[in-house]
Scaffold this active site. Sequence first.
Site, short mmCIF file in Angstrom:
data_model
loop_
_atom_site.label_atom_id
_atom_site.label_comp_id
_atom_site.label_asym_id
_atom_site.label_seq_id
_atom_site.Cartn_x
_atom_site.Cartn_y
_atom_site.Cartn_z
N HIS A 117 -1.50 -5.74 1.47
CA HIS A 117 -2.71 -6.56 1.42
C HIS A 117 -2.44 -7.81 0.58
CE1 HIS A 117 -5.76 -3.39 2.77
NE2 HIS A 117 -6.17 -4.49 3.37
N CYS A 126 -7.54 -1.99 8.24
CA CYS A 126 -6.18 -2.04 7.68
C CYS A 126 -5.64 -0.65 7.42
CB CYS A 126 -6.16 -2.88 6.40
SG CYS A 126 -6.41 -4.64 6.74
N GLU A 169 0.84 -1.20 0.00
CA GLU A 169 0.00 0.00 0.00
C GLU A 169 0.87 1.25 0.00
OE1 GLU A 169 -3.12 0.02 -0.41
OE2 GLU A 169 -3.70 -2.06 0.03
N1 PCA Z 1 -8.34 -6.94 6.29
C1 PCA Z 1 -9.25 -5.88 6.67
C2 PCA Z 1 -9.10 -5.75 8.16
C3 PCA Z 1 -8.37 -6.97 8.62
C4 PCA Z 1 -7.86 -7.59 7.38
O1 PCA Z 1 -7.09 -8.56 7.32
C5 PCA Z 1 -9.01 -4.59 5.89
O2 PCA Z 1 -8.59 -4.66 4.72
O3 PCA Z 1 -9.25 -3.51 6.41
#
Ligand code: PCA
Length: 201
Positions: A165, A141, A78
Amino acid sequence: MKLLLTAFEPFGGETVNAAWEAVNLLPDRLGALEIIKRTVPTEFDRSIACVTAAVEAVCPDAVLCVGQAGGRAALTPERIAVNLRDARIPDNGGFQPQDEPVVPGGPAAYFSTLPVKAMAQAIQAAGLPGEVSNTAGLYVCNNLMYGLLHFLAGTRRNIPGGFLHVPLTDAQAAAREKPTPGLPLKDIARGLTAAISAIFP
Ligand code: PCA
């Protein structure tokens, strides 16, 4: 050198989180690099408290937080975290903030201080889908990435930090009603290893 590597607990009614499953597969050492792993509650406030406490306790040379992004087909470092919480579903503590800041009065956004492009390229070089993402969403996240970078910016210790992610595992994806991308768990773990190698070249 030490990397603090975190991943979230399952959320949204699921029993596994691809991020934690993959982090769990990684060894505690990659060459000279020590990997210190922590599970993080999928809750807005507790996630930030948990990771900032771990930074204080571990004194890492870098911090990489990992989360699951159902629907994404690639591992995505990100680029940016924004100062906004707007939850589509409640977090694991039942909290569902709408249109509120992560840190009242904080800057609008922080950029990752990890080498996001080199990480994406390293994932691709390992033969896996990898690309830089320009939004971490508005859920837990993004909130953790913002909270971590806000904390690190205040320490003046120059510890690079950021977020990545991962897609669902293929087993999770197969259980979804709509066609959803997924990757074998060991490929997600291999992609993470590649991304880490770009943080500590
Ligand atoms: N993904 C979520 C919150 C926890 C996770 O593993 C997100 O993308 O916000």
